[in-house]
Design a protein around this motif. Structure first.
Motif, PDB file in Angstrom:
ATOM      1  N   HIS A  22       4.765  -1.901 -10.316  1.00  0.00           N
ATOM      2  CA  HIS A  22       4.211  -1.003  -9.292  1.00  0.00           C
ATOM      3  C   HIS A  22       5.248  -0.687  -8.238  1.00  0.00           C
ATOM      4  O   HIS A  22       6.008  -1.556  -7.814  1.00  0.00           O
ATOM      5  CB  HIS A  22       2.995  -1.633  -8.605  1.00  0.00           C
ATOM      6  N   VAL A  23       5.225   0.560  -7.784  1.00  0.00           N
ATOM      7  CA  VAL A  23       6.059   0.961  -6.648  1.00  0.00           C
ATOM      8  C   VAL A  23       5.412   0.411  -5.376  1.00  0.00           C
ATOM      9  O   VAL A  23       4.191   0.472  -5.202  1.00  0.00           O
ATOM     10  CB  VAL A  23       6.171   2.503  -6.582  1.00  0.00           C
ATOM     11  N   HIS A  24       6.244  -0.172  -4.497  1.00  0.00           N
ATOM     12  CA  HIS A  24       5.736  -0.692  -3.210  1.00  0.00           C
ATOM     13  C   HIS A  24       6.465  -0.023  -2.063  1.00  0.00           C
ATOM     14  O   HIS A  24       7.670   0.207  -2.130  1.00  0.00           O
ATOM     15  CB  HIS A  24       6.015  -2.195  -3.084  1.00  0.00           C
ATOM     16  N   VAL A  25       5.715   0.240  -0.998  1.00  0.00           N
ATOM     17  CA  VAL A  25       6.317   0.790   0.216  1.00  0.00           C
ATOM     18  C   VAL A  25       5.799  -0.018   1.401  1.00  0.00           C
ATOM     19  O   VAL A  25       4.604  -0.300   1.488  1.00  0.00           O
ATOM     20  CB  VAL A  25       5.945   2.289   0.354  1.00  0.00           C
ATOM     21  N   ASP A  26       6.685  -0.432   2.282  1.00  0.00           N
ATOM     22  CA  ASP A  26       6.261  -1.052   3.541  1.00  0.00           C
ATOM     23  C   ASP A  26       6.201   0.042   4.598  1.00  0.00           C
ATOM     24  O   ASP A  26       7.203   0.720   4.848  1.00  0.00           O
ATOM     25  CB  ASP A  26       7.251  -2.141   3.975  1.00  0.00           C
ATOM     26  N   LEU A  27       5.015   0.207   5.177  1.00  0.00           N
ATOM     27  CA  LEU A  27       4.827   1.225   6.218  1.00  0.00           C
ATOM     28  C   LEU A  27       4.658   0.572   7.577  1.00  0.00           C
ATOM     29  O   LEU A  27       3.890  -0.391   7.711  1.00  0.00           O
ATOM     30  CB  LEU A  27       3.565   2.063   5.925  1.00  0.00           C
ATOM     31  N   ASP A  28       5.342   1.133   8.566  1.00  0.00           N
ATOM     32  CA  ASP A  28       5.187   0.656   9.936  1.00  0.00           C
ATOM     33  C   ASP A  28       4.085   1.497  10.567  1.00  0.00           C
ATOM     34  O   ASP A  28       4.299   2.656  10.927  1.00  0.00           O
ATOM     35  CB  ASP A  28       6.517   0.822  10.687  1.00  0.00           C
ATOM     36  N   PRO A  50     -12.420   2.892   2.830  1.00  0.00           N
ATOM     37  CA  PRO A  50     -11.071   3.455   2.693  1.00  0.00           C
ATOM     38  C   PRO A  50     -10.354   3.519   4.043  1.00  0.00           C
ATOM     39  O   PRO A  50     -10.987   3.677   5.085  1.00  0.00           O
ATOM     40  CB  PRO A  50     -11.323   4.864   2.141  1.00  0.00           C
ATOM     41  N   ILE A  51      -9.042   3.380   3.971  1.00  0.00           N
ATOM     42  CA  ILE A  51      -8.219   3.454   5.172  1.00  0.00           C
ATOM     43  C   ILE A  51      -7.131   4.496   4.976  1.00  0.00           C
ATOM     44  O   ILE A  51      -6.731   4.791   3.852  1.00  0.00           O
ATOM     45  CB  ILE A  51      -7.578   2.089   5.519  1.00  0.00           C
ATOM     46  N   THR A  52      -6.698   5.067   6.085  1.00  0.00           N
ATOM     47  CA  THR A  52      -5.608   6.041   6.041  1.00  0.00           C
ATOM     48  C   THR A  52      -4.490   5.521   6.927  1.00  0.00           C
ATOM     49  O   THR A  52      -4.688   5.307   8.122  1.00  0.00           O
ATOM     50  CB  THR A  52      -6.079   7.418   6.558  1.00  0.00           C
ATOM     51  N   THR A  69       1.881   9.480   4.652  1.00  0.00           N
ATOM     52  CA  THR A  69       0.484   9.059   4.804  1.00  0.00           C
ATOM     53  C   THR A  69       0.027   8.440   3.489  1.00  0.00           C
ATOM     54  O   THR A  69       0.300   8.984   2.418  1.00  0.00           O
ATOM     55  CB  THR A  69      -0.419  10.264   5.142  1.00  0.00           C
ATOM     56  N   ALA A  70      -0.656   7.313   3.601  1.00  0.00           N
ATOM     57  CA  ALA A  70      -1.202   6.658   2.411  1.00  0.00           C
ATOM     58  C   ALA A  70      -2.696   6.439   2.623  1.00  0.00           C
ATOM     59  O   ALA A  70      -3.107   5.848   3.624  1.00  0.00           O
ATOM     60  CB  ALA A  70      -0.498   5.325   2.164  1.00  0.00           C
ATOM     61  N   TYR A  71      -3.499   6.938   1.685  1.00  0.00           N
ATOM     62  CA  TYR A  71      -4.957   6.770   1.747  1.00  0.00           C
ATOM     63  C   TYR A  71      -5.358   5.827   0.622  1.00  0.00           C
ATOM     64  O   TYR A  71      -5.002   6.053  -0.540  1.00  0.00           O
ATOM     65  CB  TYR A  71      -5.649   8.125   1.575  1.00  0.00           C
ATOM     66  N   PRO A  75      -3.679 -10.180   3.279  1.00  0.00           N
ATOM     67  CA  PRO A  75      -3.699  -9.410   4.525  1.00  0.00           C
ATOM     68  C   PRO A  75      -2.577  -8.379   4.571  1.00  0.00           C
ATOM     69  O   PRO A  75      -1.516  -8.592   3.984  1.00  0.00           O
ATOM     70  CB  PRO A  75      -3.509 -10.480   5.616  1.00  0.00           C
ATOM     71  N   ALA A  76      -2.859  -7.257   5.262  1.00  0.00           N
ATOM     72  CA  ALA A  76      -1.868  -6.188   5.462  1.00  0.00           C
ATOM     73  C   ALA A  76      -1.284  -5.682   4.155  1.00  0.00           C
ATOM     74  O   ALA A  76      -0.104  -5.347   4.073  1.00  0.00           O
ATOM     75  CB  ALA A  76      -0.762  -6.657   6.404  1.00  0.00           C
ATOM     76  N   GLU A  77      -2.117  -5.641   3.111  1.00  0.00           N
ATOM     77  CA  GLU A  77      -1.716  -5.039   1.846  1.00  0.00           C
ATOM     78  C   GLU A  77      -2.783  -4.048   1.447  1.00  0.00           C
ATOM     79  O   GLU A  77      -3.973  -4.272   1.703  1.00  0.00           O
ATOM     80  CB  GLU A  77      -1.560  -6.098   0.750  1.00  0.00           C
ATOM     81  N   MET A  78      -2.382  -2.911   0.893  1.00  0.00           N
ATOM     82  CA  MET A  78      -3.364  -1.926   0.450  1.00  0.00           C
ATOM     83  C   MET A  78      -2.886  -1.261  -0.832  1.00  0.00           C
ATOM     84  O   MET A  78      -1.708  -1.315  -1.182  1.00  0.00           O
ATOM     85  CB  MET A  78      -3.627  -0.861   1.538  1.00  0.00           C
ATOM     86  N   ARG A  79      -3.832  -0.673  -1.537  1.00  0.00           N
ATOM     87  CA  ARG A  79      -3.539   0.075  -2.755  1.00  0.00           C
ATOM     88  C   ARG A  79      -3.889   1.530  -2.490  1.00  0.00           C
ATOM     89  O   ARG A  79      -4.994   1.827  -2.009  1.00  0.00           O
ATOM     90  CB  ARG A  79      -4.373  -0.455  -3.913  1.00  0.00           C
ATOM     91  N   ALA A  80      -2.927   2.413  -2.742  1.00  0.00           N
ATOM     92  CA  ALA A  80      -3.110   3.812  -2.357  1.00  0.00           C
ATOM     93  C   ALA A  80      -3.757   4.638  -3.456  1.00  0.00           C
ATOM     94  O   ALA A  80      -3.347   4.597  -4.609  1.00  0.00           O
ATOM     95  CB  ALA A  80      -1.765   4.423  -1.979  1.00  0.00           C
ATOM     96  N   GLU A  81      -4.755   5.378  -3.094  1.00  0.00           N
ATOM     97  CA  GLU A  81      -5.443   6.341  -3.959  1.00  0.00           C
ATOM     98  C   GLU A  81      -4.568   7.594  -4.054  1.00  0.00           C
ATOM     99  O   GLU A  81      -4.374   8.156  -5.116  1.00  0.00           O
ATOM    100  CB  GLU A  81      -6.787   6.660  -3.306  1.00  0.00           C
TER     101      GLU A  81
END
Lengths: 117, 160
Positions: free
Chosen positions: A50-56, A34-36, A89-91, A99-105
């Motif tokens: 799905h809702v998507h958010v780009d985080l810097d 897991p990543i935070t 914060t997205a965990y 690459p550089a894509e994640m799914r948030a718990e």
């Protein structure tokens, strides 16, 4: 071709991987690590499926996949709470195929946690 | 894996229909739910006809069973197509390159051709005869397998 052969054929065809994959399913994410992520929102797409958010995140742009809009709203994670520039914060888990894509718990906004699974 | 066809699917994703589906909160989840329920109704009506043709269930004459349940199957298929379009268009490009989606549609085409084969095989079927023609029975068995695999492919899209 009898029934068993047909079933085997179908399963084999399914197993042939297509190089590009749709992002669905938790299985294509690395749930063991897991990543935070924390950072300001650069883009919000509050859309189906799905809702998507780009985080810097310290200069690196991460595409974060959240839940469908209906679930987000149901759980209080409204679009108004995540405008561009807002630090959240997205965990969750990084994608194994993109690459550089994640799914948030879960996500945390202003100290409040919203479970997304 | 870009080619001329990919442009079409990206264009579909940008259509008014697709953008409406993406932005609406309930349309997509309702269509998804309706799709699943319609699958059950579709398969139930198809199965009744196929099993009757196969002689695995008995009762009303075969022609009567088909006459009763075919309209239900057709109506359910229409709901499947319409709800399916809601699921498809917002992610048209990803769906088009999804192996499970591709297989699903190839099998639907084969299954629909199989429906025509069944119709031809049943043409002029005399209700006096209890057993359906052999070709119709083969077609009925194939129908059951095909539609079940189609359903499985549909569920598997999310994982392919």
């Amino acid at each position: 071709m009898n029934r068993r052969d047909f079933a085997l054929f179908s399963l084999s065809a399914l197993a042939l991987a297509s190089p590009a994959r749709a992002h669905h399913g938790w299985g294509s994410y690395d749930a063991q690590n897991p990543i935070t992520l924390n950072g300001p929102i650069k883009k919000l797409e509050f859309i189906n499926p799905h809702v998507h958010v780009d985080l810097d995140v310290a200069g690196k742009l991460w595409e974060c996949t959240f839940a469908p809009p209906f679930r987000m709203q149901n759980r209080g994670a409204l679009a108004e709470l995540m405008p561009v520039g807002k630090v959240i914060t997205a965990y969750g888990y990084a994608s194994r195929v993109k690459p550089a894509e994640m799914r948030a718990e879960w996500i945390e906004i202003d100290g409040k946690r919203y479970e997304l699974r | 894996m870009e080619h001329a066809g990919a442009g079409l699917f990206h264009a579909i994703e940008q259509s008014g229909y697709a953008l409406m589906i993406r932005d609406a909160v309930l349309l997509y989840p309702v269509a998804n739910t309706l799709h699943v329920v319609a699958v059950l109704i579709f398969f139930a009506s198809v199965a009744v006809m196929d099993l009757r043709v196969l002689g695995l269930i008995s009762g009303e004459p075969i022609v009567a069973v088909i006459r009763r349940w075919r309209p239900v199957a057709i109506a359910a298929l229409a709901v499947l197509a319409l709800s399916g379009s809601v699921l498809f268009v917002p992610e048209a490009a990803a769906m088009a390159r999804n192996a499970s989606f591709q297989l699903k549609f190839a099998l639907i085409l084969i299954a629909l051709i199989n429906v025509c084969v069944m119709s031809l095989a049943m043409r002029g079927f005399d209700p006096i005869h209890v057993d359906a023609p052999a070709l119709a029975r083969v077609s009925a068995a194939l129908s059951l397998v095909l539609w079940l695999v189609v359903a499985a492919c549909g569920r598997f899209i999310a994982y392919a």
